[in-house]
Write a protein that holds these residues in place. Structure first.
Motif, mmCIF file in Angstrom:
data_model
loop_
_atom_site.group_PDB
_atom_site.id
_atom_site.type_symbol
_atom_site.label_atom_id
_atom_site.label_comp_id
_atom_site.label_asym_id
_atom_site.label_seq_id
_atom_site.Cartn_x
_atom_site.Cartn_y
_atom_site.Cartn_z
ATOM 1 N N ILE A 159 -69.401 -63.954 -142.032
ATOM 2 C CA ILE A 159 -70.288 -62.811 -142.275
ATOM 3 C C ILE A 159 -71.743 -63.242 -142.207
ATOM 4 O O ILE A 159 -72.614 -62.484 -141.753
ATOM 5 C CB ILE A 159 -69.950 -62.170 -143.634
ATOM 6 C CG1 ILE A 159 -68.563 -61.511 -143.560
ATOM 7 C CG2 ILE A 159 -70.999 -61.144 -144.049
ATOM 8 C CD1 ILE A 159 -68.054 -60.978 -144.861
ATOM 9 N N GLY A 160 -72.032 -64.471 -142.614
ATOM 10 C CA GLY A 160 -73.393 -64.974 -142.556
ATOM 11 C C GLY A 160 -73.975 -65.022 -141.155
ATOM 12 O O GLY A 160 -75.205 -65.111 -140.985
ATOM 13 N N GLN A 161 -73.109 -64.947 -140.132
ATOM 14 C CA GLN A 161 -73.592 -64.932 -138.751
ATOM 15 C C GLN A 161 -74.266 -63.605 -138.388
ATOM 16 O O GLN A 161 -74.974 -63.525 -137.380
ATOM 17 C CB GLN A 161 -72.419 -65.190 -137.794
ATOM 18 C CG GLN A 161 -71.779 -66.557 -137.968
ATOM 19 C CD GLN A 161 -70.530 -66.716 -137.125
ATOM 20 O OE1 GLN A 161 -70.363 -66.019 -136.116
ATOM 21 N NE2 GLN A 161 -69.640 -67.606 -137.529
ATOM 22 N N LEU A 162 -74.045 -62.564 -139.186
ATOM 23 C CA LEU A 162 -74.658 -61.249 -138.943
ATOM 24 C C LEU A 162 -76.060 -61.247 -139.556
ATOM 25 O O LEU A 162 -76.337 -60.566 -140.542
ATOM 26 C CB LEU A 162 -73.786 -60.144 -139.537
ATOM 27 C CG LEU A 162 -72.411 -59.969 -138.876
ATOM 28 C CD1 LEU A 162 -71.510 -59.094 -139.734
ATOM 29 C CD2 LEU A 162 -72.563 -59.373 -137.483
ATOM 30 N N THR A 163 -76.942 -61.983 -138.950
ATOM 31 C CA THR A 163 -78.263 -62.237 -139.522
ATOM 32 C C THR A 163 -79.017 -60.953 -139.846
ATOM 33 O O THR A 163 -79.214 -60.096 -138.980
ATOM 34 C CB THR A 163 -79.101 -63.091 -138.555
ATOM 35 O OG1 THR A 163 -78.360 -64.265 -138.231
ATOM 36 C CG2 THR A 163 -80.426 -63.483 -139.175
ATOM 37 N N HIS A 164 -79.411 -60.827 -141.117
ATOM 38 C CA HIS A 164 -80.274 -59.737 -141.585
ATOM 39 C C HIS A 164 -79.712 -58.348 -141.241
ATOM 40 O O HIS A 164 -80.464 -57.454 -140.853
ATOM 41 C CB HIS A 164 -81.691 -59.886 -141.011
ATOM 42 C CG HIS A 164 -82.371 -61.130 -141.469
ATOM 43 N ND1 HIS A 164 -83.629 -61.478 -141.048
ATOM 44 C CD2 HIS A 164 -81.985 -62.122 -142.317
ATOM 45 C CE1 HIS A 164 -83.979 -62.629 -141.613
ATOM 46 N NE2 HIS A 164 -82.980 -63.032 -142.381
ATOM 47 N N LEU A 165 -78.404 -58.177 -141.402
ATOM 48 C CA LEU A 165 -77.789 -56.873 -141.106
ATOM 49 C C LEU A 165 -77.776 -55.948 -142.317
ATOM 50 O O LEU A 165 -77.954 -54.739 -142.188
ATOM 51 C CB LEU A 165 -76.358 -57.076 -140.600
ATOM 52 C CG LEU A 165 -75.568 -55.793 -140.315
ATOM 53 C CD1 LEU A 165 -76.234 -54.980 -139.200
ATOM 54 C CD2 LEU A 165 -74.124 -56.117 -139.941
ATOM 55 N N LEU A 343 -72.860 -46.300 -134.933
ATOM 56 C CA LEU A 343 -72.141 -46.924 -133.819
ATOM 57 C C LEU A 343 -72.734 -48.280 -133.436
ATOM 58 O O LEU A 343 -71.993 -49.234 -133.138
ATOM 59 C CB LEU A 343 -72.143 -45.994 -132.599
ATOM 60 C CG LEU A 343 -71.085 -44.894 -132.598
ATOM 61 C CD1 LEU A 343 -71.250 -44.004 -131.374
ATOM 62 C CD2 LEU A 343 -69.686 -45.484 -132.639
ATOM 63 N N ASP A 344 -74.058 -48.408 -133.440
ATOM 64 C CA ASP A 344 -74.669 -49.681 -133.078
ATOM 65 C C ASP A 344 -74.270 -50.777 -134.067
ATOM 66 O O ASP A 344 -73.965 -51.912 -133.659
ATOM 67 C CB ASP A 344 -76.192 -49.558 -133.031
ATOM 68 C CG ASP A 344 -76.678 -48.748 -131.834
ATOM 69 O OD1 ASP A 344 -75.865 -48.526 -130.913
ATOM 70 O OD2 ASP A 344 -77.846 -48.329 -131.836
ATOM 71 N N THR A 345 -74.268 -50.445 -135.346
ATOM 72 C CA THR A 345 -73.865 -51.417 -136.357
ATOM 73 C C THR A 345 -72.390 -51.777 -136.197
ATOM 74 O O THR A 345 -71.996 -52.941 -136.313
ATOM 75 C CB THR A 345 -74.123 -50.862 -137.766
ATOM 76 O OG1 THR A 345 -75.498 -50.516 -137.894
ATOM 77 C CG2 THR A 345 -73.760 -51.880 -138.829
ATOM 78 N N TYR A 346 -71.567 -50.769 -135.911
ATOM 79 C CA TYR A 346 -70.136 -51.012 -135.693
ATOM 80 C C TYR A 346 -69.930 -51.982 -134.529
ATOM 81 O O TYR A 346 -69.121 -52.913 -134.623
ATOM 82 C CB TYR A 346 -69.425 -49.688 -135.411
ATOM 83 C CG TYR A 346 -67.980 -49.848 -134.995
ATOM 84 C CD1 TYR A 346 -66.999 -50.140 -135.932
ATOM 85 C CD2 TYR A 346 -67.606 -49.728 -133.657
ATOM 86 C CE1 TYR A 346 -65.681 -50.296 -135.549
ATOM 87 C CE2 TYR A 346 -66.290 -49.881 -133.271
ATOM 88 C CZ TYR A 346 -65.330 -50.161 -134.221
ATOM 89 O OH TYR A 346 -64.022 -50.331 -133.842
ATOM 90 N N GLN A 347 -70.666 -51.782 -133.428
ATOM 91 C CA GLN A 347 -70.532 -52.658 -132.273
ATOM 92 C C GLN A 347 -70.924 -54.092 -132.633
ATOM 93 O O GLN A 347 -70.263 -55.043 -132.214
ATOM 94 C CB GLN A 347 -71.427 -52.156 -131.132
ATOM 95 C CG GLN A 347 -70.895 -50.902 -130.449
ATOM 96 C CD GLN A 347 -69.626 -51.192 -129.662
ATOM 97 O OE1 GLN A 347 -68.526 -50.854 -130.088
ATOM 98 N NE2 GLN A 347 -69.777 -51.844 -128.515
ATOM 99 N N ARG A 348 -71.973 -54.244 -133.418
ATOM 100 C CA ARG A 348 -72.412 -55.584 -133.805
ATOM 101 C C ARG A 348 -71.367 -56.261 -134.693
ATOM 102 O O ARG A 348 -71.070 -57.453 -134.527
ATOM 103 C CB ARG A 348 -73.753 -55.495 -134.523
ATOM 104 C CG ARG A 348 -74.349 -56.862 -134.817
ATOM 105 C CD ARG A 348 -75.727 -56.761 -135.436
ATOM 106 N NE ARG A 348 -76.195 -58.085 -135.821
ATOM 107 C CZ ARG A 348 -77.227 -58.305 -136.605
ATOM 108 N NH1 ARG A 348 -77.926 -57.271 -137.070
ATOM 109 N NH2 ARG A 348 -77.580 -59.538 -136.930
ATOM 110 N N ILE A 349 -70.804 -55.518 -135.620
ATOM 111 C CA ILE A 349 -69.790 -56.078 -136.516
ATOM 112 C C ILE A 349 -68.522 -56.424 -135.741
ATOM 113 O O ILE A 349 -67.910 -57.480 -135.948
ATOM 114 C CB ILE A 349 -69.497 -55.081 -137.657
ATOM 115 C CG1 ILE A 349 -70.697 -55.019 -138.610
ATOM 116 C CG2 ILE A 349 -68.232 -55.459 -138.418
ATOM 117 C CD1 ILE A 349 -70.614 -53.928 -139.631
#
Length: 458
Positions: A159-165, A343-349
């Motif tokens: 989860i830490g790879q999702l920088t500043h999410l 949707l953009d956040t979903y794609q990133r996750i």
């Protein structure tokens, strides 16, 4: 209950003359409490309210939750009262839409609470590192019915790879469980000083691993269900020393009898069962510095799997209220609806984490047609006018929840029908004429063969 000798000596050193009151309280019965689901209408159970939670109630006696259809319908969640203090954090510090992570979320108490509390337009990601517990988490969140959610099954380091999410991370970290001795007597026998030290170290690693996923200026809500200072105040102080985090106050009323710190002077909140009606609990809110270092990590983005793929029929949107707010996606034979706003956040996750469930699972392809599935029936976004409804009595509802054969009486059209109990959607069935197919998920069914004589329901 026999308390460990080391626990007694250590806790007496912390509490002084008040220790005797704690030991006496740990021999008393555990209060029974629950939270009602505001997404599914209003009900007020018998019993006094939990002072720090607008939807929390203490019950005069324990109910037969397994045999209460309203429990399976997601009308309420059984939760320990002290941990409902999370509501005061949200009301004090979260006033606009956020992307929130519940880091150690199973079985789902704080996640379902957050889904009721976060400002409209927010997204909640609920994570559980243990795979089978992530399935339980997904089930409880599905029953709660909120569509603005994603359930994941990952280690905090991933989860830490999702920088500043994330704007907010809630971390109810695994602990030595001192606050649960009364609720779970076996936990007292498993306690040791060595385990306290191990838990404190693991808690620091968990927070360290996910810290980069928190935005600068974002909030970390840290909590445990234990009394010692190693897992609580000392960990909070280490986060201050390492990252320059600021500890924020949470307004409390004096009559709630919530205690402050046992070490250092930071504003932290402790629940002792001899003062408050609930189990042991600790909570602190930290703000990440605005100038936090932003690591340069490569973000893995998923390929567009929808390209050149057959899209689900538009008629499925008729099953939702406000269908314009959702994007439909076909995963194999299953159709999902997810809020367009996220949707953009979903794609990133999706490019980084293992997703267990997300949004609303609407239906699946059977032959040449799409049939609605159980999660749609329990969703707060369900358009109830899309299906005929059949109200069940208690015995019919229990047979349905056992996934037994159904006979629905009255003039009921053939096809998919919505089954309700006390007007709460309970699930789906397919009316065939003189009988109906029970469509309740087999993995969720009531498994016990016991049929209680004296059932106590909400």
């Amino acid at each position: 209950m026999i308390l460990p000798t080391d626990f007694i000596s250590r806790t007496r050193a912390l509490l002084g003359d008040e220790y005797g009151r704690l030991e006496a309280a740990l021999q008393e019965n555990t209060p029974v409490s629950l939270r009602m689901n505001p997404l599914k209408g209003t009900m007020r159970p018998e019993g006094e309210t939990v002072p720090w939670c607008s939807t929390g109630y203490y019950l005069p006696e324990r109910l037969s939750f397994t045999f209460d259809p309203l429990f399976h319908a997601g009308a309420y969640y059984v939760q320990e009262a002290s941990s409902m203090f999370l509501e005061q954090v949200v009301r004090s510090h979260i006033t606009s839409p956020v992307t929130c992570l519940d880091l150690c979320a199973a079985p789902g108490g704080k996640s379902t609470h957050l889904l009721s509390l976060l400002p409209e337009g927010s997204l909640l990601v609920s994570n559980e590192v243990i795979r089978n517990r992530s399935q339980i988490l997904s089930e409880n969140i599905t029953k709660w019915g909120a569509p603005n959610q994603i359930v994941t099954n990952n280690d905090p380091e991933e989860i830490g790879q999702l920088t500043h999410l994330f704007d907010v991370i809630a971390a109810d970290v695994p602990c030595s469980g001192e606050g649960m001795f009364r609720k779970d007597a076996d936990s007292a026998g498993e306690w040791s000083v060595a385990n306290v030290q191990l838990c404190a170290s693991r808690q620091r690693r968990i927070i360290h691993d996910c810290w980069e996923a928190l935005k600068p200026g974002g909030l970390l809500v840290y909590s445990t269900c234990t009394y010692n200072t190693e897992e609580n105040e000392e960990n909070i102080q280490s986060f201050i020393n390492e990252w320059g985090a600021t500890v924020l106050p949470v307004p409390v009323e004096e009559k709630w009898q919530i205690s402050g710190p046992l070490k250092y002077s930071n504003p932290v909140y402790r629940f002792f069962p001899y003062k408050t009606k609930g189990e042991g609990f600790f909570l602190a809110v930290l703000r990440k510095p605005e100038e936090s270092f932003r690591s340069q990590r490569e973000q893995r983005l998923p390929k567009d799997k929808n390209k050149n793929k057959e899209m689900p029929p538009a008629k499925l949107k008729d099953w939702l209220i406000h269908p314009e707010s959702y994007s439909l996606d076909l995963h194999g034979n299953t159709v999902h609806a997810f809020p367009k706003a996220h949707l953009d956040t979903y794609q990133r996750i999706r490019g980084t984490l293992r997703i267990v469930s997300s949004g609303i699972c609407l239906g699946e392809l059977k032959g040449k047609d799409f049939l609605p599935v159980h999660s749609l029936a329990l969703s707060s976004a369900l358009n109830r006018a899309a299906f005929p409804s059949v109200e069940l009595d208690w015995e019919e509802a229990i047979r349905y929840l056992r996934k037994e054969a159904l006979i629905l009486t009255g003039e009921i059209p053939k096809g998919i029908v919505l089954l309700t109990y006390k007007n709460f959607p309970l699930g789906l069935a397919k009316q065939l004429g003189n009988r109906a197919n029970n469509l309740y998920p087999p993995e969720w069914r009531i498994r016990t063969g016991y049929w209680p004589e004296n059932v106590k329901t909400l």
